[in-house]
Design a protein around this motif. Structure first.
Motif, PDB file in Angstrom:
ATOM      1  N   VAL A  97     -10.326  41.178  11.644  1.00  0.00           N
ATOM      2  CA  VAL A  97      -9.190  40.584  12.344  1.00  0.00           C
ATOM      3  C   VAL A  97      -9.579  39.275  13.010  1.00  0.00           C
ATOM      4  CG1 VAL A  97      -7.492  40.907  14.173  1.00  0.00           C
ATOM      5  CG2 VAL A  97      -8.118  42.842  12.706  1.00  0.00           C
ATOM      6  N   LYS A  98     -10.714  39.274  13.683  1.00  0.00           N
ATOM      7  CA  LYS A  98     -11.184  38.071  14.379  1.00  0.00           C
ATOM      8  C   LYS A  98     -11.438  36.939  13.384  1.00  0.00           C
ATOM      9  CE  LYS A  98     -14.636  36.604  17.768  1.00  0.00           C
ATOM     10  NZ  LYS A  98     -15.827  37.028  18.566  1.00  0.00           N
ATOM     11  N   SER A 130     -14.072  42.921   2.504  1.00  0.00           N
ATOM     12  CA  SER A 130     -12.911  43.756   2.156  1.00  0.00           C
ATOM     13  C   SER A 130     -11.925  43.882   3.309  1.00  0.00           C
ATOM     14  CB  SER A 130     -13.365  45.155   1.732  1.00  0.00           C
ATOM     15  OG  SER A 130     -14.158  45.105   0.576  1.00  0.00           O
ATOM     16  N   GLY A 131     -12.439  44.161   4.502  1.00  0.00           N
ATOM     17  CA  GLY A 131     -11.565  44.318   5.662  1.00  0.00           C
ATOM     18  C   GLY A 131     -10.796  43.058   5.963  1.00  0.00           C
ATOM     19  N   ALA A 132     -11.475  41.908   5.864  1.00  0.00           N
ATOM     20  CA  ALA A 132     -10.802  40.630   6.119  1.00  0.00           C
ATOM     21  C   ALA A 132      -9.750  40.350   5.056  1.00  0.00           C
ATOM     22  CB  ALA A 132     -11.830  39.501   6.154  1.00  0.00           C
ATOM     23  N   LEU A 133     -10.033  40.739   3.820  1.00  0.00           N
ATOM     24  CA  LEU A 133      -9.073  40.501   2.741  1.00  0.00           C
ATOM     25  C   LEU A 133      -7.813  41.336   2.950  1.00  0.00           C
ATOM     26  CD1 LEU A 133      -8.485  39.014   0.115  1.00  0.00           C
ATOM     27  CD2 LEU A 133      -9.509  40.933  -1.123  1.00  0.00           C
ATOM     28  N   VAL A 134      -7.973  42.594   3.334  1.00  0.00           N
ATOM     29  CA  VAL A 134      -6.812  43.451   3.597  1.00  0.00           C
ATOM     30  C   VAL A 134      -6.031  42.921   4.796  1.00  0.00           C
ATOM     31  CG1 VAL A 134      -6.052  45.760   4.280  1.00  0.00           C
ATOM     32  CG2 VAL A 134      -7.867  45.498   2.583  1.00  0.00           C
ATOM     33  N   THR A 135      -6.761  42.556   5.859  1.00  0.00           N
ATOM     34  CA  THR A 135      -6.112  42.021   7.063  1.00  0.00           C
ATOM     35  C   THR A 135      -5.395  40.709   6.759  1.00  0.00           C
ATOM     36  OG1 THR A 135      -7.770  43.026   8.508  1.00  0.00           O
ATOM     37  CG2 THR A 135      -6.495  41.204   9.420  1.00  0.00           C
ATOM     38  N   GLY A 177     -10.095  52.955   0.522  1.00  0.00           N
ATOM     39  CA  GLY A 177     -10.809  52.689   1.762  1.00  0.00           C
ATOM     40  C   GLY A 177     -10.120  51.796   2.763  1.00  0.00           C
ATOM     41  N   ALA A 178      -8.939  51.306   2.463  1.00  0.00           N
ATOM     42  CA  ALA A 178      -8.267  50.381   3.386  1.00  0.00           C
ATOM     43  C   ALA A 178      -7.655  51.082   4.593  1.00  0.00           C
ATOM     44  CB  ALA A 178      -7.179  49.604   2.641  1.00  0.00           C
TER      45      ALA A 178
END
Length: 328
Positions: free
Chosen positions: A67-68, A99-104, A138-139
């Motif tokens: 997120v950041k 991956s987390g940044a891409l989903v966010t 995993g998202a």
């Protein structure tokens, strides 16, 4: 078709990403927009036919908080690429980055299809039937039953539009095949999915996934990711021990010669390079998460998958079916 590519995401960026993009531009006839450090990209870009470069100075690393990073690194290759997609500057976006940044970033910039509660990561699992679409990979670790029902619809649409399966069997990952098995959330999800206008295959145990018990497998991201990593780990373990066994002595080495073709085909089935990447379903645009270790061939396959996804019309089909989903 124009495909936007995050040239700076992944373990082997930008070199292998650029090589894979050149392969795609040449073999698929698509136009590629490489987003990232133009100087670094230029050192590997030996054929610029149907390829343009959009320069950026920042990169989101695997260590960055998702997120950041999306909020503070607005000039990064990933965020810039997602903005280009949202603005209609391309038909799909491909990244091997965080991956987390891409989903966010996809959720905040590209947005979700109206009526969809969560964007899911949908990797392919090899199976006797060809491949199984896993939602979620995993998202989303915590999922309400209503979300799992939405995953079932998204998987059904994707399997039809992109994989070409006329009537995909949709299964729910559980610890037993009977309808009453599982925790309260699983039992309620079973009831909701059974009411949908899809071909519901019921509960599927983990041991039956590779045998092709379903074409689409629904699970929360926690259980889904564990299943995915367990399969990957088992394949690596099997491959390592098989190699050790077949090189043990002269007799086993001779046997290996006769088994070589079959072993190669088996390994190919479990090779992520062959499958390209995982689509982010539920997004209002086509986004593909390529494997972080992708080299040229794997990234080429991810771009090919993005093109098929975009041409298949899965986003439009899902948007047309979200009226009932929103009401659930």
């Amino acid at each position: 078709m124009k495909i936007i590519v995050d040239a700076m995401g992944g373990d082997h960026a930008p070199g292998e990403i650029v090589k894979g993009s050149m392969l795609a531009a040449r073999r698929l006839g698509v136009t590629i927009v490489l987003v990232g450090d133009s100087g670094a990209i230029g050192r590997h870009l030996t054929d610029s036919t149907n390829i343009t470069v959009t320069h950026t100075d920042e990169v989101i690393s695997y260590d960055d908080d998702p997120v950041k990073a999306v909020r503070e690194k607005s000039g990064s290759s990933m965020v810039t690429g997602l903005k280009l997609l949202a603005e209609g500057e391309g038909g799909a976006f491909v990244s091997a980055g965080n991956s987390g940044a891409l989903v966010t970033g996809t959720t905040l910039i590209v947005k979700r299809i109206k009526g969809i509660r969560r964007i899911v990561m949908a990797p392919l699992i090899p199976a006797d039937s060809g491949a199984v679409v896993l939602l979620d990979g995993g998202a989303n670790t915590d999922c309400a039953p209503e979300m799992l029902a939405q995953f079932a619809v998204m998987g059904d649409v994707y399997a039809k539009a992109v994989l070409g399966i006329e009537s995909p069997r949709v299964g729910l990952l559980n610890n037993g095949a009977e309808a009453h098995k599982g925790n309260a959330a699983a039992r309620e999800a079973y009831r909701l999915i059974a009411e949908l206008p899809i071909r519901f295959a019921g509960n599927v145990e983990a041991r039956d996934v590779l045998s092709g018990a379903a074409d689409v497998l629904v699970a929360d991201g926690f259980a889904g990711n564990i299943l995915l990593k367990a399969i990957e780990g088992t394949a690596l373990y099997f491959s390592k021990n098989l190699k050790s066994m077949l090189t043990k002595n002269t007799a086993t080495k001779l046997s290996a010669l006769f088994l070589k073709k079959g072993i190669a085909e088996f390994k190919k089935k479990f090779d992520y390079n062959e499958h390209g990447g995982a689509p982010l379903l539920g997004a209002a645009g086509v986004v593909i998460k390529a494997h972080g270790s992708s080299k040229a061939d794997a990234f080429y396959n991810a771009i090919r998958q993005a093109e098929r996804f975009a041409r298949g019309g899965a986003v439009e089909e899902l948007a047309a079916r979200t009226g009932n989903l929103a009401a659930r």
